[in-house]
Design a protein around this motif. Structure first.
Motif, PDB file in Angstrom:
ATOM      1  N   LEU A   1       0.838  -1.191   0.000  1.00 30.66           N
ATOM      2  CA  LEU A   1       0.000   0.000   0.000  1.00 30.66           C
ATOM      3  C   LEU A   1       0.871   1.237   0.000  1.00 30.66           C
TER       4      LEU A   1
ATOM      5  N   LEU B   1      -5.678   1.284  10.113  1.00 27.79           N
ATOM      6  CA  LEU B   1      -6.433   1.293   8.871  1.00 27.79           C
ATOM      7  C   LEU B   1      -6.106   2.545   8.076  1.00 27.79           C
TER       8      LEU B   1
ATOM      9  N   TYR C   1     -13.535  -1.396   5.889  1.00 18.05           N
ATOM     10  CA  TYR C   1     -13.385  -1.991   4.557  1.00 18.05           C
ATOM     11  C   TYR C   1     -12.848  -3.416   4.657  1.00 18.05           C
ATOM     12  N   SER C   2     -13.496  -4.313   3.925  1.00 16.93           N
ATOM     13  CA  SER C   2     -13.069  -5.710   3.871  1.00 16.93           C
ATOM     14  C   SER C   2     -12.612  -6.104   2.473  1.00 16.93           C
TER      15      SER C   2
ATOM     16  N   ASP D   1      -9.893  -4.839  -0.028  1.00 13.86           N
ATOM     17  CA  ASP D   1      -8.768  -3.928   0.128  1.00 13.86           C
ATOM     18  C   ASP D   1      -8.534  -3.077  -1.113  1.00 13.86           C
TER      19      ASP D   1
ATOM     20  N   HIS E   1     -10.271   7.151   0.126  1.00  9.97           N
ATOM     21  CA  HIS E   1     -11.140   6.279   0.917  1.00  9.97           C
ATOM     22  C   HIS E   1     -12.226   7.154   1.527  1.00  9.97           C
TER      23      HIS E   1
END
Length: 366
Positions: free
Chosen positions: A63, A111, A259-260, A262, A307
């Motif tokens: 990420l 997160l 969030y599940s 990604d 996000h």
């Protein structure tokens, strides 16, 4: 695992009049006290809605250095859904399975922090009214559906989404076909020679380029709602111009799913959508009545993401012992869901269609 008392991320917003914890009111668009009715204004700003470069592909698929925060997650012991709750509560009901068997402990997890959110504008009472209007608004539904549908816990929750931006440049090549017609002598059903116009195709090789900027392409990041994705898409016609800076005080009194799905998986889905749109755009630009051997080569640059959290009312209702789900957009009130259908009404439509076919058949035979 830490107990809730050891966690320091609970947002405190005491009422200045009575000291009770304030909650965000969808109707008032302010922080509101359930006990004394006091309200406090909250500023909606747009200073931090920055795009983050989607650079994980060149960083060993890690990420990017996106802003992160530590949040405490409540895990449903029945379905596994993970949510954040920014206020103390002894129990919470899961928005996805209605189970009250929710772990009262919470675990800190790092997160990617939301850049922004859309505050709820549709209150619970307004969502209930939308449901009552919608549930009976279908001719094929049973006549007693509006009266017989028993609501089973209307639940407002912020759903995680990723948004993606990208500049697309495509080069294409292929053959565009143009129809033309030639007279041909053929025998009809009685054996006589007649002239008919038969279709031919004239093919032309064509090539060119197309470019477009794709802004704020939404990808839902909830795996729990993936089985209802078509309903979510129908209810997710949000006005993203109203997204404001993420402020945890706006979540007071509400829950937010973590969030599940990604960033990497969602980015692949967004890229696939962009490439499909580019292929359609190139096909349209190439023209012709028909096409063949279309080849499109698309390059994406300036890829970024955000996000964000978007408001959604989730609920189930019971009718004749069967469970149905529906969703209400927490900003616009748009509703999507399942409705039972009346067997006798469907049979009536089928019979009417067959009678119409027979009528035109009879007219043709006269």
């Amino acid at each position: 695992m830490q107990s809730p008392s050891e966690l320091s991320d609970v947002v405190r917003a005491p009422c200045k009049t009575c000291g009770a914890q304030l909650k965000f009111s969808a109707e008032k668009q302010k922080l509101s006290c359930d006990y004394c009715g006091n309200t406090e204004a909250i500023a909606f700003t747009k200073n931090n809605l920055h795009e983050n470069p989607l650079s994980f592909r060149v960083e060993d698929r890690q990420l990017p250095n996106a802003p992160t925060e530590e949040k405490r997650l409540f895990t449903c012991q029945n379905c596994g859904a993970k949510t954040t709750v920014n206020y103390d509560t002894p129990t919470i009901t899961c928005a996805f399975c209605n189970s009250k068997n929710v772990n009262p402990d919470a675990q800190k997890t790092r997160l990617i922090e939301p850049a922004g959110l859309l505050p709820f504008r549709i209150s619970k009472e307004q969502a209930l009214q939308r449901f009552k209007s919608w549930v009976g608004d279908s001719w094929l539904a049973p006549s007693d559906l509006a009266a017989g549908a028993m609501l089973d816990n209307l639940h407002g929750i912020y759903i995680p989404f990723w948004t993606f931006d990208a500049q697309a440049y495509s080069e294409y090549s292929g053959e565009a076909g143009f129809y033309y017609y030639v007279p041909v002598q053929v025998r009809d059903s009685s054996g006589k020679m007649v002239t008919q116009q038969q279709q031919r195709v004239r093919w032309e090789y064509r090539s060119g380029s197309h470019q477009a900027f794709y802004d704020d392409m939404l990808e839902m990041a909830s795996r729990k709602l993936s089985q209802q994705e078509s309903q979510v898409q129908e209810a997710s016609r949000y006005d993203l111009q109203e997204v404001v800076d993420y402020d945890p005080r706006i979540l007071l009194g509400w829950e937010a799913e973590v969030y599940s799905i990604d960033l990497q998986e969602s980015a692949r889905k967004a890229e696939e959508q962009i490439r499909n749109r580019e292929e359609n755009a190139c096909a349209s630009q190439m023209g012709g009545d028909t096409q063949r051997n279309l080849n499109v080569d698309t390059t994406l640059t300036n890829q970024t993401f955000k996000h964000i959290l978007l408001p959604l009312w989730i609920c189930m209702y019971l009718y004749n012992g069967k469970q149905y789900r529906f969703l209400v957009n927490g900003q616009t009130g748009q509703i999507a869901g399942e409705r039972p259908k009346s067997a006798w009404k469907i049979a009536l439509v089928v019979i009417a269609f067959l009678l119409l076919v027979l009528f035109f058949y009879w007219l043709g035979k006269r």
